[in-house]
Design a protein around this motif. Structure first.
Motif: not given
Length: 573
Positions: A473-488
Motif C-alpha cells: 500500500g506504500d508508494p512503489y510497493s506493488d512490485t516488491l517482494e520480501f527480497f527485491s534487488p534495486t533497479d539497474k
C-alpha cells in the motif's frame, strides 16, 4: 575560570588512576525537588496552589511529596514530612559550588547523578544548594549543612586557579585553615615535577588540617586511585567536572554512604487519567498509610500515561499494601502496565506481547523468518537498516535490534537516515533519540534516496542489503517482494521488506503493546509522515474539543486503515 581546558586537563591527569566501574545501582530512579510541609492536609490541587502562595513558596506541578503522618483532613495539629523518616535513615545535603552555574554558563548534571545514586544507597537527600565561589558563603553553607544532615557532599571548586576555594571554605566552616598534606605534596610534586608549595599545582595539596584522604579502588579492575577524595568530618568534597565526580563516586560512593539494611522500596503506578480525577483517592490512601511517601507527577503530552504515582517506604510489606489499596480505589483501566524501557531486554517484552496478542503472532513470526534469511545470506557488516523515524521503520528497527542483541551482542546495527527538505523538526529530533536509544551506527545523508544510497556505498562499500520499513500500500510497493534487488540504475543492493505484509493496526498494536516511544506527531493526528510540504493531519481523525475547536485524535485510533495516507497531499500519494 573553571571552564579553562588547562585546569580540566590537570584534574584529569591527577585522577587518571581513579577510573573504575560504577557500582551496580538500583534501576529505580526516584527524585524530588521540594518537600512540602503543611499543617493542613490539602484536599485538592487548588488548595495546594493557594497554600503555596500564602506561604510564599514556589509552585511546580508534580514536584511535591504528600505525607502527613498522624494528620487528618483539615486538622490543625500536624507532623512535618521529615517526621515520617525514621531516625536510622541517613540524610544528605548537596552543595554545588560555582559562579558559572549561577550565571547559566554551565549546566549542572552532578545533582542528578548524586541524588540518583545516593537514593539507591538508602540515603534521603534533603536539600540541594547552589552557591558562588566565595569562601565565607561556602563556610556558612557547609557549617549549616553539617549540623543538619548525616552526609554533606560538595561539588566544584577544586583545582589550581584563584576561584578554586572549596578547601579553604570547608576549613573555615570548622574553624580550621588549610595546610600542605605530606602525601599530596609528595604525589603532586612527583607528578608535576615541582617542589614549590606556592605553585598552582600544589594548591591542590593544601587541604583542611583535619581532612581524611579516601583512596578509591576497583576490585574488578584492580585499580587504586592515586589522588584521593577529601573529607572533613561528615563533609565529602568531590570535583565539579562531571566525569571526574562520577568516576570518584563510582569508586568510593558505596563505601562512604551506603549503610547495609537501609534501602528504600519504591513502587510506581502509571495512570491514563489526570491528577484531578484521582486526587481524592490518592489523598485517602496517603492518610491511611502515613509511613509511605507518595509523589504525583503529571505528564501533559505523553503517549501512554498522564500521571505517574510513586510510593516509597522502608517496609516492602507496607508499600505493597499501600499500592494494593490505591489500585483498589482506582476505576478499571486507569492503571496501565507501562514499562519505561523495553529496548534494553527486548525479547522479554516481545514474548509477553505475542502471548497476549495472538493477532501479532503471525506477522511477527513472518518478519523474524525474513530477517533470519537476511542474516543467513549476509554478514552483519553487510546489512544496514534505512530508518526515517516513522512508525513502520520503528517497528522493524525494534525487531532487528532484538535479533542483533541476541545473535551479535557486540556489533552495532548499521543504519542510514536520509533527510529531506523541510522535514518536521519533531521527526528529526525523534530520529536522533532513536539513534541514541538503539545505539545505532548511523549515517545521516541528504536526499533524495537514490543519491543518498550511492553516497552510502561510497562511505560503506561492504553494505549489500538494506532493511526497509515498506508495507503493501506504500508508494512503489506493488512490485516488491520480501527480497527485491534495486533497479539497474540504482546502487546495487538487496531491499529487504521485512514487514511487507503488516497491516496498519499490526504496526500500532506492536508499538503500543511494547510501549515504544514514537514521534509525537502521531498523537496529533498525523498517520503517515513525509515532509512539512506534503503532510497534514489526517482529516478522518478530526474532532472537536470541549470548547469546539478543531483537534485531531491520535493515529492509532484511525478506524478505516485504508485512509492511512489521506493526510498526504502529494499527487503521487
Amino acid at each position: 575560570m573553571k571552564s579553562d581546558s588547562g585546569r580540566g586537563e590537570m584534574r584529569e591527569r591527577l585522577s587518571q588512576a581513579a577510573g573504575g566501574e560504577m557500582e551496580a545501582a538500583t534501576r529505580t530512579v526516584y527524585t524530588h525537588t521540594y518537600i512540602f510541609r503543611s499543617s493542613v492536609w490539602l484536599a485538592s490541587r487548588r488548595s495546594l496552589i493557594s497554600a503555596l502562595l500564602r506561604l510564599n513558596l514556589p509552585f511546580q506541578p508534580g514536584r511535591y511529596f504528600f505525607n502527613t503522618p498522624g494528620a487528618t483532613m483539615a486538622s490543625e495539629g500536624h507532623q512535618d514530612v521529615e517526621d515520617s523518616i525514621p531516625v536510622d535513615v541517613p540524610t544528605a545535603g548537596i552543595i554545588i559550588i560555582g559562579d558559572e552555574l549561577l550565571k547559566g554558563q554551565t549546566q549542572d548534571t552532578n545533582t542528578y547523578f548524586l541524588t540518583r545514586h545516593l537514593h539507591s544507597f538508602g540515603v534521603k537527600v534533603k536539600r540541594v544548594s547552589v552557591i558562588p565561589d566565595d569562601v565565607q558563603t561556602i563556610a556558612d553553607e557547609v557549617a549549616q549543612f553539617s549540623k543538619q544532615f548525616t552526609f554533606v557532599l560538595t561539588s566544584g571548586g577544586i583545582g589550581p586557579t584563584h576561584d578554586d576555594i572549596t578547601f579553604e571554605g570547608v576549613a573555615a566552616a570548622f574553624g580550621e585553615t588549610v595546610h600542605p598534606h605530606p602525601k599530596l605534596v609528595q604525589f603532586i610534586g612527583a607528578y608535576f615535577k615541582t617542589d614549590d608549595l606556592s605553585s598552582p599545582a600544589m594548591k591542590m595539596a593544601h587541604i583542611p588540617k583535619s581532612a581524611v584522604l579516601h583512596y578509591g579502588d576497583s576490585k574488578t579492575k584492580s585499580i587504586i586511585s592515586q589522588y584521593p577524595i577529601i573529607s572533613v568530618k561528615n563533609v565529602t568534597i568531590f570535583p565539579g567536572v562531571p566525569h571526574l565526580l562520577e568516576r570518584a563516586f563510582g569508586l568510593l560512593g558505596k563505601k562512604l554512604f551506603h549503610r547495609p539494611g537501609v534501602e528504600f522500596c519504591v513502587g510506581v503506578l502509571y495512570l491514563t487519567t489526570d491528577e484531578v480525577s484521582i486526587a481524592s483517592m490518592l489523598n485517602e490512601t496517603v492518610a491511611k498509610f502515613p509511613s509511605v511517601s507518595f509523589g504525583s507527577y503529571p505528564k501533559l503530552f505523553h503517549s501512554y500515561y498522564k500521571t505517574k504515582i510513586t510510593m516509597e517506604s522502608l517496609d516492602a510489606d507496607v508499600l505493597a499494601a499501600a499500592e494494593q489499596h490505591l489500585r483498589s480505589k482506582l476505576p478499571g483501566g486507569f492503571v496501565i502496565d507501562y514499562k519505561e524501557d523495553t529496548v534494553t531486554s527486548p525479547w522479554e517484552y516481545i514474548d509477553k506481547l505475542l502471548l497476549s496478542s495472538p493477532s501479532l503472532q503471525e506477522p511477527v513470526e513472518e518478519t523474524l523468518n525474513i530477517l533470519k534469511q537476511c542474516y543467513d545470506q549476509y554478514r552483519a557488516e553487510e546489512i544496514c537498516i534505512c530508518y526515517n523515524g516513522g512508525k513502520d521503520c520503528l517497528a522493524v528497527l525494534h525487531i532487528v535490534n532484538a535479533m542483533m542483541q541476541r545473535n551479535f551482542p557486540n556489533t552495532k546495527l548499521q543504519a542510514v537516515y536520509i533527510t529531506e527538505k523541510n522535514a518536521f523538526p519533531q521527526v528529526t529530533k525523534f530520529v536522533q533519540e532513536s539513534i541514541n536509544r538503539y545505539n545505532l551506527d548511523c549515517e545521516i545523508l541528504p536526499g533524495p534516496m537514490k543519491v543518498a544510497l550511492f553516497k552510502l556505498l561510497e562511505k560503506r562499500p561492504k553494505i549489500k542489503a538494506v532493511i526497509m520499513g515498506t508495507r503493501q500500500g506504500d508508494p512503489y510497493s506493488d512490485t516488491l517482494e520480501f527480497f527485491s534487488p534495486t533497479d539497474k540504475d540504482w546502487p546495487p543492493m538487496m531491499r529487504v521488506s521485512a514487514i511487507l505484509n503488516w497491516k496498519y493496526n499490526n504496526v500500532w498494536d506492536f508499538i503500543r503493546g511494547l510501549y515504544l516511544p514514537y514521534c509525537n506527531l502521531y498523537d496529533r493526528g498525523y498517520t503517515s509522515l513525509g515532509s512539512q510540504d506534503n503532510t497534514l493531519p489526517n482529516p478522518f481523525l478530526e474532532t472537536r474539543d470541549r470548547i469546539g475547536q478543531v483537534t485531531y485524535l491520535p493515529a492509532y485510533l484511525l478506524k478505516d486503515h485504508h485512509m492511512e495516507r489521506k493526510g498526504r497531499i502529494s499527487s503521487k500519494h
